[in-house]
Design a protein around this motif. Structure first.
Motif, PDB file in Angstrom:
ATOM      1  N   VAL A  38       0.828  -1.201   0.000  1.00  0.00           N
ATOM      2  CA  VAL A  38       0.000   0.000   0.000  1.00  0.00           C
ATOM      3  C   VAL A  38       0.857   1.244   0.000  1.00  0.00           C
ATOM      4  O   VAL A  38       0.574   2.220  -0.692  1.00  0.00           O
ATOM      5  N   ILE A  66      -3.766   1.801   7.743  1.00  0.00           N
ATOM      6  CA  ILE A  66      -3.640   0.912   6.600  1.00  0.00           C
ATOM      7  C   ILE A  66      -3.546  -0.543   7.050  1.00  0.00           C
ATOM      8  O   ILE A  66      -4.137  -1.436   6.446  1.00  0.00           O
ATOM      9  N   ALA A  85      -7.162   3.442   1.417  1.00  0.00           N
ATOM     10  CA  ALA A  85      -5.861   3.903   1.881  1.00  0.00           C
ATOM     11  C   ALA A  85      -5.462   5.210   1.202  1.00  0.00           C
ATOM     12  O   ALA A  85      -4.869   6.098   1.836  1.00  0.00           O
TER      13      ALA A  85
END
Length: 362
Positions: A38, A66, A85
């Motif tokens: 991410v 996250i 995110a």
């Protein structure tokens, strides 16, 4: 011949050495991607979408959020991990970009200790639906006016709110929509709908008309005074300000904005609270609603939840908003952009579509 063999061996050794180094680098790079999928996505996103670089410390600022999103996804709860995110990271980026500090206001937050859930209400963004949901979670008796329920559903003190805002065990929800759509929705419901009394029409119509129709304040025996010309005996509007007149007043007003059109970032202290999830009302899905229910600890089959965005005057979507913007100049749209630029930037809302609506004939 032996020299040729030695030369070939040297060449093979060099090739083997390069291949081993490449292989080791490949493994290291792959493990890095697995560990930080991410974060890498967010860095790439911000390099293309932002005009400034994102520091590593800024990325780390939402690592916990996250990780919680990744955990939910692994549990099989429906969620678009990258989209969620990205929004959380974008909020963090904008707070840092403008060095924003936003105050906590106790009354703006609903909290349920049993369900470990917190929600910041924003008027004209499904606030009635979510307030009703929190009232049901607390087994409050049904009422026709959920605005009055807020004080019974909020936290007990500002100190408690400060503690809860950083508590990682509390699921914190924020719901937004395009600021321009919300602005039109607020005007339609709180100013233009003269089938009912609203505090906003009663308070702000006089201020609007002082700028746009000063002749209404000239009293005489025939027409009466301003109140008699503009309002009925039960405080409903006889003369309704146009959307353009409403904006003339709004864009020059120096007083604190009403909660129906104040900026999101200041109303919900987004730079001081670590929200876990942001629902964008413009294009929400029932999978997202079910995800929120799961975080609230609710059984989706046992909860009645109204369709979000529906109001008595009809849903205010892009098409409806565009029609209201058709009578505006592009200069007015630019001024609106300046007023709401932080909200627009935080949630990646586009203003160009509405620029095209300005002075468009329907």
């Amino acid at each position: 011949m032996s020299l040729q063999m030695q030369f070939v061996k040297c060449i093979l050794c060099v090739i083997l050495y390069i291949a081993v180094c490449f292989f080791l680098l490949k493994i290291k790079h792959s493990s890095y991607l697995i560990q930080y999928p991410v974060s890498l996505f967010l860095v790439k996103y911000n390099q293309t979408k932002q005009e400034y670089s994102v520091s590593q410390s800024n990325i780390k600022s939402i690592n916990l959020e996250i990780e919680l999103l990744e955990h939910d996804e692994m549990k099989g709860e429906s969620i678009n991990l990258q989209e969620s995110a990205t929004i959380l990271q974008q909020i963090s980026n904008v707070c840092m970009k403008y060095n924003l500090r936003t105050p906590l206001i106790k009354r703006h937050f609903l909290y349920n200790s049993e369900h470990k859930s917190m929600y910041c209400w924003i008027r004209k963004i499904a606030s009635t639906s979510f307030t009703k949901l929190f009232a049901d979670m607390k087994n409050r008796p049904p009422t026709r006016n959920y605005y009055k329920e807020v004080d019974s559903l909020t936290v007990r003190s500002l100190k408690e709110l400060q503690l809860l805002s950083n508590n990682t065990k509390i699921f914190k929800l924020l719901v937004v929509r395009h600021p321009f759509q919300r602005l039109v929705s607020s005007y339609r419901d709180r100013i233009a709908d003269n089938s009912k009394y609203t505090a906003q029409a009663w308070i702000y119509t006089e201020k609007i008309f002082r700028l746009t129709r000063p002749e209404l304040f000239h009293s005489n025996i025939t027409t009466g005074n301003f109140q008699q010309k503009v309002f009925t005996s039960d405080k409903r509007l006889k003369i309704v300000p146009t959307f353009e007149e409403f904006l003339v007043w709004l864009l020059q007003s120096s007083e604190k904005d009403d909660v129906h059109w104040t900026q999101y970032y200041s109303h919900c202290a987004v730079c001081n609270i670590r929200y876990n999830y942001v629902l964008k009302l413009d294009d929400y899905t029932y999978r997202q609603i079910n995800y929120i229910f799961s975080k609230f600890g609710l059984d989706k089959n046992k909860v009645y939840f109204t369709t979000l965005g529906e109001t008595q005057g009809g849903h205010t979507n892009f098409d409806t908003t565009c029609k209201y913007f058709a009578n505006l100049t592009q200069d007015t749209v630019l001024k609106l952009h300046e007023k709401y630029k932080i909200d627009l930037e935080m949630y990646n809302y586009n203003v160009n579509y509405y620029m095209n609506c300005a002075n468009k004939k329907f």
